[in-house]
Design an enzyme around this catalytic site. Sequence first.
Site, mmCIF file in Angstrom:
data_model
loop_
_atom_site.group_PDB
_atom_site.id
_atom_site.type_symbol
_atom_site.label_atom_id
_atom_site.label_comp_id
_atom_site.label_asym_id
_atom_site.label_seq_id
_atom_site.Cartn_x
_atom_site.Cartn_y
_atom_site.Cartn_z
ATOM 1 N N CYS A 113 0.604 1.557 -2.446
ATOM 2 C CA CYS A 113 1.836 0.927 -2.942
ATOM 3 C C CYS A 113 3.110 1.520 -2.343
ATOM 4 O O CYS A 113 3.925 0.804 -1.756
ATOM 5 C CB CYS A 113 1.893 1.027 -4.462
ATOM 6 S SG CYS A 113 0.488 0.309 -5.322
ATOM 7 N N HIS A 154 8.290 1.569 -5.332
ATOM 8 C CA HIS A 154 7.326 2.263 -6.196
ATOM 9 C C HIS A 154 8.094 3.259 -7.051
ATOM 10 O O HIS A 154 8.921 4.015 -6.543
ATOM 11 C CB HIS A 154 6.270 2.983 -5.357
ATOM 12 C CG HIS A 154 5.084 3.415 -6.152
ATOM 13 N ND1 HIS A 154 5.081 4.562 -6.903
ATOM 14 C CD2 HIS A 154 3.875 2.848 -6.344
ATOM 15 C CE1 HIS A 154 3.916 4.685 -7.514
ATOM 16 N NE2 HIS A 154 3.171 3.663 -7.198
#
Length: 533
Positions: free
Chosen positions: A41, A95
């Site tokens: 991510c 993130h």
Amino acid sequence: MKDRKKPRTWTDSLDKGSKRKKMDMRFGTWNVKSMYKQALCAPSRNSFLTSRRPDTLHLYDFYSYWREVAGNFTTLPQYFKENGYHTKAIGKIFHPGISSNWSDDQPYSWSEAPYHPPTQHYKEASVCPQADGTFGRNLVCPVEVRFQPGHSLPDLQSLDEATKFLQAQSSATLSPFFLAVGFHKPHVPLKYPVKYRELHPLESIHLPSAHWRPSALPTVAWNPWTDLREREDVAALNVSFPFGPMPDDYARLVIQSYYAAVSYIDDLVGQLLSELRAVGLFNSTIVLLIGDHGWSMAEHGEWSKYSNFEVSVRVPFILHVPGLTDSIRFQRKEYLSSSALVELVDIFPTLVELTGLPVVPPLCPVNSSLVQLCTEGISIGPVVEDAVFRKVQGTEARNRHLEQKWKTGVFSQYPRPGLFPTLKPNSDKPRLKQIKVMGYSLRTSRHRYTEWVLFDRKNFKPDWKYVISRELYDHQVDPEENMNIADRSVMSETVRALSMQLRAGWRYSLPKDMLRRNYSSKYYNDGMLLQGG
């Protein structure tokens, strides 16, 4: 999401705008084969939001902030903000945590405080119903929303917030907007309203034709899906580490829940686009739908992400450009698509071109640590224009002339702490200080070629003299990448050529005549909506 008989038709909203069979072209979308940089991510998101690659950002894990360790690089939303757009983040865009400075890159990227749904606080709560009547922290987690903490779910709350924002724009005389909506699902855990499971009867769920570890797969390439093993329901299966397969019956349950979670998000995407229409902004707003990585569902015996396989690095790239992809001349025909190779680092220069903002300097220098604004991608405007032209002309043939002038390859990579899968250190998610090996992967129009080499984590450079393993897959005969043919003597010349291209790097796979392209936008838009997954 309507009740239907078709067992595998589970993305109505996306189908209307982009996908298979006969779709409603009123969404006027365009679909392409897109790859991202690293199947994790934080590295993926920071890469496409800065248009820089992982080796430039020096970020391969979750534990550093690029402005502090690599350079004060301008982000995509920051650039729009600096050019008069109101930028807003909803849900997961950067993130969360250290990799975005605990602030979603504030105050640089957003015009107001990013919105995070309150129920995200319960992401790891034991709320998944189990057969014995208790609740667990499971992977498979269909729920009744009214019984959840806060009586809602994060993505439902994100949709509500996005709807409020769009409604406010419809009656306001505000600046153009850049709205980034990051739905969490189908991220682990697979928590979704139980009603979506009904769209995917278990008897319709099938495992991949080859759902076991390929015999010629190097151990360094194996992803032991450590994140799934941490979930209580998967841990109860007592699957041997690292190569033990998940039992077929439970594998089908996981796939069923993944499909259901996708249908859930598809429904929310449809509601969001419907709201954009209702407030009268759809015909003046660019819409882009992407994901930050793929997900294995038993292909090669693997699950989750954490690899260089196509199923992990290929993502959706669905684009609506008013006045271009929704031309009246082909409204009643199927969606537009292209076989050209595209990377998520191309998003930044593409959106800048389509909105007519000042052009981003076309290519970052080799050492760009002191260069705040530049790109390591290129605008895909020519590819979109070509797809429109072919559709208007009524030709479905690939434009091989464009493909020959376009990128000859796209790149991804994944780090490992050693040659064999391990729990400590976690070979799926090694920290920077643990990385010893990097798998660099090249995808051409026909092949995927990967070299696993020693990696200098202090200087962020591969040591090409020490190749640990190679992988080669021919998509013409093996689109699922089940047969590693790198060691076959008949492929030696192909391996040599692809190795040279891989080591030369991404710059040498760019279209040479487009590096000096004088971008001039022909399109106007009032707003932009970036839909991330």
